[in-house]
Design an enzyme around this catalytic site. Structure first.
Site, PDB file in Angstrom:
ATOM      1  N   ASP A  10       0.775  -1.079  -0.214  1.00  0.00           N
ATOM      2  CA  ASP A  10      -0.004  -0.134  -0.152  1.00  0.00           C
ATOM      3  C   ASP A  10       0.928   1.088  -0.134  1.00  0.00           C
ATOM      4  O   ASP A  10       0.932   2.020   1.138  1.00  0.00           O
ATOM      5  CB  ASP A  10      -1.047  -0.046   0.934  1.00  0.00           C
ATOM      6  CG  ASP A  10      -0.205   0.107   2.609  1.00  0.00           C
ATOM      7  OD1 ASP A  10      -0.968   0.590   3.496  1.00  0.00           O
ATOM      8  OD2 ASP A  10       0.868  -0.294   2.774  1.00  0.00           O
ATOM      9  N   ASP A  15       6.567   1.156   1.729  1.00  0.00           N
ATOM     10  CA  ASP A  15       6.439   0.239   0.950  1.00  0.00           C
ATOM     11  C   ASP A  15       7.352   0.408  -0.501  1.00  0.00           C
ATOM     12  O   ASP A  15       7.847  -0.707  -1.034  1.00  0.00           O
ATOM     13  CB  ASP A  15       4.996   0.302   0.471  1.00  0.00           C
ATOM     14  CG  ASP A  15       3.991   0.342   1.441  1.00  0.00           C
ATOM     15  OD1 ASP A  15       3.998   1.301   2.509  1.00  0.00           O
ATOM     16  OD2 ASP A  15       3.403  -0.993   1.617  1.00  0.00           O
ATOM     17  N   ASN A  39      -2.631   2.771   3.256  1.00  0.00           N
ATOM     18  CA  ASN A  39      -2.011   4.038   3.696  1.00  0.00           C
ATOM     19  C   ASN A  39      -2.888   5.423   3.033  1.00  0.00           C
ATOM     20  O   ASN A  39      -3.268   6.253   3.609  1.00  0.00           O
ATOM     21  CB  ASN A  39      -0.493   4.595   3.182  1.00  0.00           C
ATOM     22  CG  ASN A  39       0.429   3.516   4.112  1.00  0.00           C
ATOM     23  OD1 ASN A  39       0.288   3.507   5.191  1.00  0.00           O
ATOM     24  ND2 ASN A  39       1.405   2.970   3.670  1.00  0.00           N
ATOM     25  N   THR A 124       2.832  -5.895   2.670  1.00  0.00           N
ATOM     26  CA  THR A 124       3.429  -4.754   3.550  1.00  0.00           C
ATOM     27  C   THR A 124       2.363  -3.629   3.653  1.00  0.00           C
ATOM     28  O   THR A 124       2.544  -2.593   4.033  1.00  0.00           O
ATOM     29  CB  THR A 124       4.319  -4.014   2.758  1.00  0.00           C
ATOM     30  OG1 THR A 124       4.047  -3.531   1.640  1.00  0.00           O
ATOM     31  CG2 THR A 124       5.649  -5.015   2.751  1.00  0.00           C
ATOM     32  N   PHE A 165      -1.073  -0.265  12.347  1.00  0.00           N
ATOM     33  CA  PHE A 165      -2.142   0.132  11.447  1.00  0.00           C
ATOM     34  C   PHE A 165      -2.447  -0.972  10.437  1.00  0.00           C
ATOM     35  O   PHE A 165      -3.701  -1.080  10.337  1.00  0.00           O
ATOM     36  CB  PHE A 165      -1.214   1.384  10.695  1.00  0.00           C
ATOM     37  CG  PHE A 165      -2.148   1.693   9.243  1.00  0.00           C
ATOM     38  CD1 PHE A 165      -1.944   1.228   8.331  1.00  0.00           C
ATOM     39  CD2 PHE A 165      -3.204   2.654   9.616  1.00  0.00           C
ATOM     40  CE1 PHE A 165      -2.718   1.719   7.214  1.00  0.00           C
ATOM     41  CE2 PHE A 165      -3.748   3.130   8.392  1.00  0.00           C
ATOM     42  CZ  PHE A 165      -3.550   2.722   7.307  1.00  0.00           C
ATOM     43  N   ASN A 166      -1.579  -1.691   9.928  1.00  0.00           N
ATOM     44  CA  ASN A 166      -1.835  -2.866   8.894  1.00  0.00           C
ATOM     45  C   ASN A 166      -2.928  -3.756   9.474  1.00  0.00           C
ATOM     46  O   ASN A 166      -3.941  -4.253   8.900  1.00  0.00           O
ATOM     47  CB  ASN A 166      -0.516  -3.629   8.390  1.00  0.00           C
ATOM     48  CG  ASN A 166      -0.086  -2.613   7.570  1.00  0.00           C
ATOM     49  OD1 ASN A 166      -0.520  -1.495   6.994  1.00  0.00           O
ATOM     50  ND2 ASN A 166       1.248  -2.889   7.163  1.00  0.00           N
ATOM     51  N   HIS A 239       9.364   0.381   8.111  1.00  0.00           N
ATOM     52  CA  HIS A 239       8.886  -0.849   8.318  1.00  0.00           C
ATOM     53  C   HIS A 239       9.043  -1.802   7.312  1.00  0.00           C
ATOM     54  O   HIS A 239       9.486  -2.655   7.545  1.00  0.00           O
ATOM     55  CB  HIS A 239       7.387  -0.550   8.630  1.00  0.00           C
ATOM     56  CG  HIS A 239       7.149   0.456   9.660  1.00  0.00           C
ATOM     57  ND1 HIS A 239       7.315   0.450  11.185  1.00  0.00           N
ATOM     58  CD2 HIS A 239       6.784   1.786   9.465  1.00  0.00           C
ATOM     59  CE1 HIS A 239       6.880   1.574  11.646  1.00  0.00           C
ATOM     60  NE2 HIS A 239       6.391   2.428  10.645  1.00  0.00           N
ATOM     61  N   ASP A 240       8.496  -1.637   6.162  1.00  0.00           N
ATOM     62  CA  ASP A 240       8.150  -2.527   5.088  1.00  0.00           C
ATOM     63  C   ASP A 240       9.368  -3.446   4.638  1.00  0.00           C
ATOM     64  O   ASP A 240       9.186  -4.509   4.261  1.00  0.00           O
ATOM     65  CB  ASP A 240       7.302  -1.915   4.022  1.00  0.00           C
ATOM     66  CG  ASP A 240       6.083  -1.498   4.551  1.00  0.00           C
ATOM     67  OD1 ASP A 240       5.278  -0.697   4.110  1.00  0.00           O
ATOM     68  OD2 ASP A 240       5.510  -2.155   5.707  1.00  0.00           O
TER      69      ASP A 240
HETATM   70  O1  RIB Z   1       2.540   0.440  10.682  1.00  0.00           O
HETATM   71  C1  RIB Z   1       3.297   0.745   9.731  1.00  0.00           C
HETATM   72  C2  RIB Z   1       2.509  -0.035   8.265  1.00  0.00           C
HETATM   73  O2  RIB Z   1       1.376   0.744   8.283  1.00  0.00           O
HETATM   74  C3  RIB Z   1       3.584   0.188   7.076  1.00  0.00           C
HETATM   75  O3  RIB Z   1       3.352  -0.945   6.208  1.00  0.00           O
HETATM   76  C4  RIB Z   1       3.129   1.429   6.521  1.00  0.00           C
HETATM   77  O4  RIB Z   1       3.525   1.476   5.083  1.00  0.00           O
HETATM   78  C5  RIB Z   1       1.807   1.362   6.989  1.00  0.00           C
HETATM   79  O5  RIB Z   1       0.941   0.696   5.724  1.00  0.00           O
HETATM   80 CA    CA Z   2       2.696  -0.474   3.961  1.00  0.00          CA
END
Ligand code: RIB
Ligand code: CA
Length: 310
Positions: A10, A15, A39, A124, A165-166, A239-240
């Site tokens: 996303d 990403d 996102n 991701t 979040f994801n 993160h990703d």
């Molecule tokens: O919490 C971080 C994640 O949420 C990452 O994948 C960021 O790109 C969002 O998608």
């Molecule tokens: Ca992401």
């Protein structure tokens, strides 16, 4: 022999670096990309995936759009981190990588059927596309090598006190994928918060000196600024790409085989990823959970991979 990989994403700043690591690392072969609403809305994430590959000169990898939103909830986006178009910062080029006419499920199916060996999926974003695929094409589940997902946390969340979040966007999808029986690895905030984009990291990546690195530095400038504004984290956690590192260089990410469950009903805790390291619930282990990262090795592999791109 390189591992065939589908990236479901996303984009989103981090990403993009996951796509670049998957495309540039010699141990991996990026064979398909699918986009999901997360996102930012799908119209942006699918275009941004194409932009990421265009900038990097990665041609011939199909990019398909998948789910606009979660299975049974309303999509909540994250413009506060990624900007209105999802890739705040640089001027975005017109993507020369086309949007595939197929949807995500059809592209994943065709990719698995065409592969000479099982294909890994790295997700991701909210894991909706993978859940939909497993629901609609259970006949092809055996052709998936494993699923590695950036999301969740063994500790605190980043969108609510207990949810990352994801996971929070689509916890139902996560529960389906974790319960599928396909090897599942969770790379949560507890580890990705070690992948901090410090000034030294930015210099190291920018020093790669190609078009991809220059575009990436503009992304990181924006990403670090918004992470500072929102979380007080001027060194934004990237993160990703850590999820991709699990496949690219397994020794760089420490994993524990343990029990993972997802909260679906909690009024304050929905989306929380419950990791039962101590076996308190006496449930069978069902996932690999990342617990450590060799940070220098991670940045080294990312820089080396970006150097192999345009
Ligand atoms: O919490 C971080 C994640 O949420 C990452 O994948 C960021 O790109 C969002 O998608
Ligand atoms: Ca992401």
């Amino acid at each position: 022999m390189s591992i065939p990989v589908i990236v479901d994403c996303d984009p989103g700043h981090d990403d993009v670096f996951a796509l670049w690591l998957a495309a540039g690392h010699p141990s991996l072969e990026l064979v398909a990309v699918t986009a999901v609403g997360g996102n930012v809305p799908l119209e942006h994430t699918s275009r941004n995936a194409r932009v990421a590959l265009t900038v990097a000169g990665v041609m011939g990898v199909p990019v398909a759009a998948g789910a606009e939103g979660p299975l049974s909830r309303v999509l909540e986006t994250a413009e506060w981190i990624h900007g209105e178009n999802g890739l705040g910062g640089p001027v975005l080029p017109e993507p020369t990588v086309p949007l595939d006419a197929r949807g995500a499920t059809e592209l994943i199916a065709d990719t698995l059927l065409a592969a000479s060996e099982p294909v890994a999926i790295v997700a991701t974003g909210p894991i909706t596309n993978v859940a939909v695929f497993l629901r609609d094409r259970p006949d092809l589940a055996g052709r998936i090598r494993e699923i590695v997902w950036m999301g969740g946390s063994t500790g605190r969340g980043n969108v609510t006190p207990y949810a990352e979040f994801n996971a929070w966007v689509d916890p139902e999808a996560l529960a389906i994928v974790v319960g599928s029986g396909i090897r599942f690895t969770m790379v949560g905030l507890n580890v990705t918060h070690r992948a901090l984009v410090t000034a030294a990291v930015r210099e190291r990546l920018a020093a790669v000196g190609n078009r991809t690195a220059a575009f990436g530095d503009e992304l990181l400038d924006f990403f670090c600024r918004t992470n500072d504004e929102v979380f007080g984290m001027p060194d934004g956690p990237l993160h990703d790409p850590v999820a991709v590192a699990v496949l690219a260089d397994p020794g760089s990410v420490e994993l524990v085989h343990t029990r993972l469950d997802v909260e679906l009903a909690g009024t304050e805790t929905v989306g929380a990823t419950s990791v039962d390291f101590d076996g308190m619930l006496r449930r069978e282990p069902n996932a690999w959970v990342a617990t450590g990262l060799d940070v220098d090795r991670f940045w080294g592999m990312l820089a080396a991979s970006v150097s192999r791109l345009a």
